[in-house]
Design an enzyme around this catalytic site. Sequence first.
Site, short mmCIF file in Angstrom:
data_model
loop_
_atom_site.label_atom_id
_atom_site.label_comp_id
_atom_site.label_asym_id
_atom_site.label_seq_id
_atom_site.Cartn_x
_atom_site.Cartn_y
_atom_site.Cartn_z
N ASP A 60 -48.31 24.83 10.73
CA ASP A 60 -47.61 24.88 9.45
C ASP A 60 -46.43 25.86 9.50
O ASP A 60 -46.49 26.87 10.20
CB ASP A 60 -48.62 25.32 8.37
CG ASP A 60 -48.11 25.02 6.98
OD1 ASP A 60 -47.15 24.24 6.83
OD2 ASP A 60 -48.68 25.58 6.02
N HIS A 91 -39.02 21.24 13.01
CA HIS A 91 -40.02 20.43 13.73
C HIS A 91 -39.73 20.45 15.24
O HIS A 91 -40.66 20.47 16.05
CB HIS A 91 -40.02 18.99 13.20
CG HIS A 91 -40.51 18.90 11.78
ND1 HIS A 91 -41.57 19.62 11.31
CD2 HIS A 91 -40.07 18.15 10.72
CE1 HIS A 91 -41.77 19.35 10.03
NE2 HIS A 91 -40.87 18.47 9.64
N SER A 133 -50.46 14.59 8.51
CA SER A 133 -51.64 14.20 7.73
C SER A 133 -51.38 12.86 7.05
O SER A 133 -50.22 12.41 6.96
CB SER A 133 -51.93 15.27 6.66
OG SER A 133 -50.89 15.28 5.71
N LEU A 180 -57.67 19.73 30.50
CA LEU A 180 -57.50 20.02 29.06
C LEU A 180 -57.37 18.71 28.30
O LEU A 180 -56.56 17.86 28.67
CB LEU A 180 -56.23 20.86 28.84
CG LEU A 180 -55.83 21.11 27.38
CD1 LEU A 180 -56.80 22.07 26.70
CD2 LEU A 180 -54.41 21.69 27.29
C1 FPP Z 1 -46.00 21.40 8.90
O1 FPP Z 1 -44.92 22.26 8.59
C2 FPP Z 1 -45.63 20.59 10.08
C3 FPP Z 1 -45.58 19.23 10.09
C4 FPP Z 1 -45.89 18.39 8.94
C5 FPP Z 1 -45.15 18.54 11.33
C6 FPP Z 1 -45.68 19.09 12.62
C7 FPP Z 1 -44.86 18.58 13.73
C8 FPP Z 1 -44.52 19.27 14.84
C9 FPP Z 1 -45.01 20.62 15.14
C10 FPP Z 1 -43.60 18.72 15.83
C11 FPP Z 1 -43.97 17.44 16.44
C12 FPP Z 1 -45.16 17.45 17.26
C13 FPP Z 1 -45.81 16.31 17.53
C14 FPP Z 1 -46.96 16.32 18.45
C15 FPP Z 1 -45.41 15.03 16.93
P1 FPP Z 1 -44.13 21.99 7.28
O2 FPP Z 1 -43.09 20.97 7.56
O3 FPP Z 1 -45.09 21.63 6.18
O4 FPP Z 1 -43.45 23.38 7.01
P2 FPP Z 1 -43.38 24.16 5.63
O5 FPP Z 1 -44.79 24.56 5.29
O6 FPP Z 1 -42.53 25.33 6.00
O7 FPP Z 1 -42.75 23.25 4.64
#
Ligand code: FPP
Length: 234
Positions: A18, A35, A63, A130
């Site tokens: 997050d 991201h 999600s 892993l």
């Molecule tokens: C949550 O942070 C993150 C996500 C919804 C996306 C996670 C994706 C990655 C780490 C990169 C891609 C990796 C793969 C394996 C596809 P947020 O966007 O909710 O951040 P915020 O809480 O600051 O709004």
Amino acid sequence: MTKIDYNNLPQHIAIIMDGNRRWATSRNLPAGDGHKAGAQNLEKIVQHCKDIGIKYITVYALSTENWKKRSAQEVKGIFDLLIKIVKEKRVEYQRSGIKFFVLGNFQAFPLKVRKAIKKIMDMVLDKERLKFNVALNYGGRDEIVTAIKNIIKDGVKPSQVNEKLISKYLYTTGQPDPDLVIRPGGEFRLSNFLLWQLSYAELYFTDILWPDFGPKQLDKAIIWYQQRNRRMGK
Ligand code: FPP
């Protein structure tokens, strides 16, 4: 600082990645760059887990709610990052024993994404060091509903239903439950992540945003975990 006890590592670490967008906003960058930084950090964490001897890592990338509620452009950006990882890392993962696996309903994804995922998931390894699970279009409740439907479809009798059987019908079938779950980004909730599997996990929360949660931070979380007294209900 106390050092990691490599004889007492958590076998399975789960991470809620997050804070990517806040990381980007604080630098006046678009969300996509957050991201991207999150994906680069993920790669560092995966390599580190392999190097120190962690056997399973599960990360929450998308999600069921993110999939429905985020803009098409943002979701596409995350898919593009996923395709990049699986294409660039496939051979290296095979060589170094990293088995990639997706938890979640990825049948709903664009064909290009499904093909890339299938190719890396089908890869045969000489020796698995892993298991790297990525939760995509994943929801803990949705996973349990799907399991129940499949149990009914298979004609299982009520007397045969027990915890072991339910675990078998989850996406994580055959894998041990996570021992440690880490949530960077400052929130204190599980957000529908691995609801069944996290029953006895130790929960580690930190304000650090995911792109900044590097190997040193992971070591700190493992040391914290090793200082916990895991009673498991005893
Ligand atoms: C949550 O942070 C993150 C996500 C919804 C996306 C996670 C994706 C990655 C780490 C990169 C891609 C990796 C793969 C394996 C596809 P947020 O966007 O909710 O951040 P915020 O809480 O600051 O709004």
